[in-house]
Design an enzyme around this catalytic site. Sequence first.
Site, mmCIF file in Angstrom:
data_model
loop_
_atom_site.group_PDB
_atom_site.id
_atom_site.type_symbol
_atom_site.label_atom_id
_atom_site.label_comp_id
_atom_site.label_asym_id
_atom_site.label_seq_id
_atom_site.Cartn_x
_atom_site.Cartn_y
_atom_site.Cartn_z
ATOM 1 N N ASP A 85 6.855 8.793 10.475
ATOM 2 C CA ASP A 85 7.985 9.356 11.218
ATOM 3 C C ASP A 85 7.979 10.873 11.228
ATOM 4 O O ASP A 85 7.400 11.531 10.380
ATOM 5 C CB ASP A 85 9.320 8.842 10.669
ATOM 6 C CG ASP A 85 9.449 9.004 9.156
ATOM 7 O OD1 ASP A 85 8.424 9.031 8.457
ATOM 8 O OD2 ASP A 85 10.591 9.099 8.670
ATOM 9 N N GLU A 143 9.983 7.318 6.397
ATOM 10 C CA GLU A 143 9.999 7.929 5.063
ATOM 11 C C GLU A 143 11.135 8.935 4.935
ATOM 12 O O GLU A 143 11.654 9.164 3.848
ATOM 13 C CB GLU A 143 8.651 8.618 4.781
ATOM 14 C CG GLU A 143 8.482 9.139 3.366
ATOM 15 C CD GLU A 143 9.089 10.518 3.135
ATOM 16 O OE1 GLU A 143 9.564 10.791 2.018
ATOM 17 O OE2 GLU A 143 9.087 11.333 4.077
ATOM 18 N N GLU A 144 11.528 9.524 6.062
ATOM 19 C CA GLU A 144 12.479 10.632 6.047
ATOM 20 C C GLU A 144 13.943 10.205 6.011
ATOM 21 O O GLU A 144 14.814 11.053 5.823
ATOM 22 C CB GLU A 144 12.252 11.531 7.276
ATOM 23 C CG GLU A 144 10.877 12.168 7.360
ATOM 24 C CD GLU A 144 10.668 13.290 6.354
ATOM 25 O OE1 GLU A 144 11.630 13.628 5.634
ATOM 26 O OE2 GLU A 144 9.548 13.825 6.287
ATOM 27 N N ARG A 184 -0.741 15.431 -10.010
ATOM 28 C CA ARG A 184 -0.133 15.507 -11.336
ATOM 29 C C ARG A 184 0.051 14.100 -11.876
ATOM 30 O O ARG A 184 0.593 13.222 -11.187
ATOM 31 C CB ARG A 184 1.218 16.219 -11.290
ATOM 32 C CG ARG A 184 1.855 16.371 -12.680
ATOM 33 C CD ARG A 184 3.185 17.080 -12.638
ATOM 34 N NE ARG A 184 3.736 17.252 -13.975
ATOM 35 C CZ ARG A 184 3.469 18.261 -14.791
ATOM 36 N NH1 ARG A 184 2.640 19.215 -14.377
ATOM 37 N NH2 ARG A 184 3.999 18.349 -15.993
ATOM 38 N N HIS A 370 8.737 21.075 6.782
ATOM 39 C CA HIS A 370 10.141 20.996 7.196
ATOM 40 C C HIS A 370 10.609 22.302 7.833
ATOM 41 O O HIS A 370 11.807 22.613 7.807
ATOM 42 C CB HIS A 370 11.054 20.599 6.024
ATOM 43 C CG HIS A 370 10.946 19.159 5.640
ATOM 44 N ND1 HIS A 370 12.035 18.337 5.439
ATOM 45 C CD2 HIS A 370 9.866 18.373 5.427
ATOM 46 C CE1 HIS A 370 11.638 17.129 5.112
ATOM 47 N NE2 HIS A 370 10.317 17.124 5.098
#
Length: 401
Positions: A85, A143-144, A184, A370
């Site tokens: 998306d 996902e957003e 990480r 973003h």
Amino acid sequence: MNPDLKQQILSLAVSLREEVIAIRRHLHQYPELSCREEATAAFISQKLTEYGISHTTGVGVTGVVGRIEGKKPGSRCIALRADMDALPIEEENDLPFRSLHPGVMHACGHDVHMANLLGAAKILQTLRDRFEGTVKLIFQPSEETYPGGAIRMIDQGVLENPRPSHVIALHVINTLKAGEIGMRSGAYMASTDEIFITVKGKGGHAATPSQVIDPILIASHIVVALQQIVSRHANPVTPTVVSFGRITGEGRTNIIPPEVKLEGTIRTYDEAWRKEIHQRIITLATGLASSMGGSADVVVSHGYPFLYNDPDLTNGIFQLSSEYLGSENVKELEQRMTAEDFAYFARELPSCLFRLGVANRETGLCSNIHTATFDPDERSLETGMGIMAWVTVKLLMHNEE
């Protein structure tokens, strides 16, 4: 193991670079918002058909799930995930392939993620006689936007038949340059919840404050006071953020409105503390508003859990990536307070989300995700599809070596 495998994947990634860049540019031109990714899904389905990869559409509303079978396909399985998306942002880049959908842009790099996974899929389809097991390709919508596409796809069985041993994803990052990746081990990204507070008072003329109950003043005290939850109640070694990004009060310079709306976010890494901070926000906001003569309605919308990268898998990917790219191009990253619904996959199975560098500061390609000017260095696609294919094949060959 045939020693030319690395060179074969490197060569395939080079040969596919222009094709995958063209895929990314097409996806960038036609972005779609969460749960509206119909054309995006159709394009992915078309590409998988061209590559001879069997797949299912309509999973989790608009998701696509592909399947590449190597030797002994039932012996093991690894899943690779890309999100689909876009964001409600008006693009400001002056590009020949800029978004053609007003107010919608792939400002988070999901076009890169999809193009990368399609490139990796084509490499893996070419190499399917080099590994045992099955590769599951998960193209995930939404996902957003809560509740997110990951949980929907999981509920519809995307992690079954066959069940993967691991789930792997990548995400672009502008603090690493193209050609680099980072990761990480352990807790990597924060949980995320949304706060909605409606402060109610009594409106009136701004010049007669004694005759009103000022919701703007009450809301201001609430915003400041909630920061004390972080500074005085959170464990100092547990990262915690409470931030407000929107305050709405429909008054004027001389009109105090009857109510004010606050919208914010909570980020942390500890599930017990996460539950506690929700209650503390409700208690403090309602009590403070009441003490000032007004009231507050508080809704905390439960979002994504924190993302935990499985240490064994992540450390293994780190070593494999160093073999493929050179250790100087594989970085260890710090924790982030951003969030990802990939965390739902990581709750179900040992998983890893790593970062793909997309910056090129010499040419000015360094805007953050973003933002309306985000523009990745497309050379990163060669790195991304190659490393995803390399890691997948090596993990599926592990038991043979």
